[in-house]
Design a protein around this motif. Structure first.
Motif, PDB file in Angstrom:
ATOM      1  N   ILE A   1     -24.483 -74.158  48.454  1.00  0.00           N
ATOM      2  CA  ILE A   1     -23.428 -74.687  47.707  1.00  0.00           C
ATOM      3  C   ILE A   1     -23.107 -76.055  48.192  1.00  0.00           C
ATOM      4  O   ILE A   1     -22.759 -76.882  47.478  1.00  0.00           O
ATOM      5  CB  ILE A   1     -22.154 -73.846  48.239  1.00  0.00           C
ATOM      6  N   PHE A   2     -23.223 -76.315  49.349  1.00  0.00           N
ATOM      7  CA  PHE A   2     -22.654 -77.818  49.851  1.00  0.00           C
ATOM      8  C   PHE A   2     -23.652 -78.911  49.251  1.00  0.00           C
ATOM      9  O   PHE A   2     -23.427 -79.971  48.893  1.00  0.00           O
ATOM     10  CB  PHE A   2     -22.545 -78.155  51.354  1.00  0.00           C
ATOM     11  N   CYS A   3     -25.045 -78.327  49.303  1.00  0.00           N
ATOM     12  CA  CYS A   3     -26.172 -79.110  48.967  1.00  0.00           C
ATOM     13  C   CYS A   3     -25.982 -79.418  47.479  1.00  0.00           C
ATOM     14  O   CYS A   3     -26.256 -80.335  46.814  1.00  0.00           O
ATOM     15  CB  CYS A   3     -27.501 -78.767  49.184  1.00  0.00           C
ATOM     16  N   LEU A   4     -25.850 -78.300  46.721  1.00  0.00           N
ATOM     17  CA  LEU A   4     -25.685 -78.403  45.119  1.00  0.00           C
ATOM     18  C   LEU A   4     -24.391 -79.444  44.770  1.00  0.00           C
ATOM     19  O   LEU A   4     -24.642 -79.917  43.937  1.00  0.00           O
ATOM     20  CB  LEU A   4     -25.223 -77.078  44.642  1.00  0.00           C
ATOM     21  N   ALA A   5     -23.327 -79.278  45.509  1.00  0.00           N
ATOM     22  CA  ALA A   5     -22.148 -79.982  45.188  1.00  0.00           C
ATOM     23  C   ALA A   5     -22.315 -81.416  45.881  1.00  0.00           C
ATOM     24  O   ALA A   5     -22.008 -82.392  44.980  1.00  0.00           O
ATOM     25  CB  ALA A   5     -20.930 -79.374  45.856  1.00  0.00           C
ATOM     26  N   GLY A   6     -23.185 -81.733  46.675  1.00  0.00           N
ATOM     27  CA  GLY A   6     -23.938 -82.880  47.156  1.00  0.00           C
ATOM     28  C   GLY A   6     -24.233 -83.932  46.076  1.00  0.00           C
ATOM     29  O   GLY A   6     -24.249 -85.072  46.260  1.00  0.00           O
ATOM     30  N   LEU A   7     -25.042 -83.121  45.164  1.00  0.00           N
ATOM     31  CA  LEU A   7     -25.658 -84.003  44.278  1.00  0.00           C
ATOM     32  C   LEU A   7     -24.590 -84.756  43.147  1.00  0.00           C
ATOM     33  O   LEU A   7     -25.354 -85.632  42.492  1.00  0.00           O
ATOM     34  CB  LEU A   7     -26.682 -82.836  43.200  1.00  0.00           C
TER      35      LEU A   7
END
Length: 285
Positions: free
Chosen positions: A206-212
């Motif tokens: 989730i954090f990596c997806l949001a980081g995009l």
């Protein structure tokens, strides 16, 4: 005496029942509390750590993303190499370590009172990941030469030696943190691997997806979001096997159930993290 049929043996043998038990944990609930716990740790690092340090040194204008906070104020204290700038960078790690220390008595109380298992695992995640996350940042800066603790030691002599000391110190402390919290983790039911890896994978994804969605997200993904997620929670990669070795009694017969409360708050904060990921500007008096 009539011999038991294979079907009866499967349902009546304790070993068979214990073997089936680990697979009844609710994966959605574990994913939800894993994300929520890591969100608490990250926001503590950014807002209560860096953000409060910025404010203490006179900042009024801020921009908060899903994994960072900065100030647009141009103050002398914010110049690289100044004591104030070192304090701002160190404050993130120190805040999550302090968070874990302050919540540790609550975790112990919940464990002794045999509180709801979902609450116990959530508290364990916040406390253990919070403390581990703070010290792991030191390792990352020493290894990669970027990040908060690179700025803490910036412009000091003997940079190579200081980075080696960061790696050695951080590794020793993190090893101790894993063993310390593995003793508590061993009191949870099997499967300990599932209890550790589902929260780890959910929070990282989730954090990596949001980081995009962060401006210049791909670059920040490589130097910040991805390392912080993978390394900052790495206690969850090691804790299960250590906990099994430390376990003094048989695993308790508990199951992590579906938790509508955890799922609701996870959904709420997933929306929040995606909305705030590109950056929210705000001012404090």
């Amino acid at each position: 005496m009539t011999p038991l049929t294979p079907a009866q043996m499967t349902t009546s043998t304790p070993a068979a029942g214990n073997h089936a038990h680990p697979y009844r944990h609710s994966v959605p609930t574990l994913a939800a509390i894993g994300f929520l716990a890591y969100y608490v740790v990250v926001m503590c690092h950014e807002v209560l750590g860096h953000g409060v340090a910025f404010r203490m040194l006179g900042a009024h204008h801020f921009v908060l993303t899903s994994t960072s906070i900065d100030s647009s104020d141009m103050l002398a204290a914010f110049a690289p190499g100044r004591l104030g700038y070192r304090f701002i960078n160190a404050a993130g790690s120190l805040s999550t370590i302090l968070l874990g220390i302050l919540l540790y008595p609550l975790l112990i109380l919940a464990m002794r009172k045999r509180a709801n298992i979902t609450l116990r695992i959530f508290l364990w995640l916040v406390v253990a990941v919070g403390i581990f996350h703070g010290f792991c940042y030191i390792i990352y800066s020493g290894l990669a030469g970027v990040g908060d603790w690179k700025e803490v030691i910036a412009f000091w002599p003997h940079q190579t030696l200081l980075r080696v000391l960061e790696i050695v110190f951080g590794t020793l402390i993190c090893t101790g943190v894993v063993r310390f919290f593995a003793a508590l983790f061993s009191t949870f039911p099997e499967s300990l691997t599932r209890l550790a890896l589902v929260p780890y994978a959910a929070a990282t994804f989730i954090f990596c997806l949001a980081g995009l969605r962060i401006p210049n997200g791909r670059y920040l993904m490589l130097i910040s979001v991805l390392p912080a997620s993978l390394m900052g929670q790495a206690i969850l990669l090691f804790v299960a096997p250590v906990a099994r070795r430390l376990r003094k009694e048989s695993a308790p017969e508990e199951v992590v159930p579906i938790s509508p409360t955890a799922l609701f708050f996870a959904a709420l904060f997933i929306v929040i993290i995606f909305l705030t990921a590109p950056g929210v500007h705000f001012m404090m008096p």
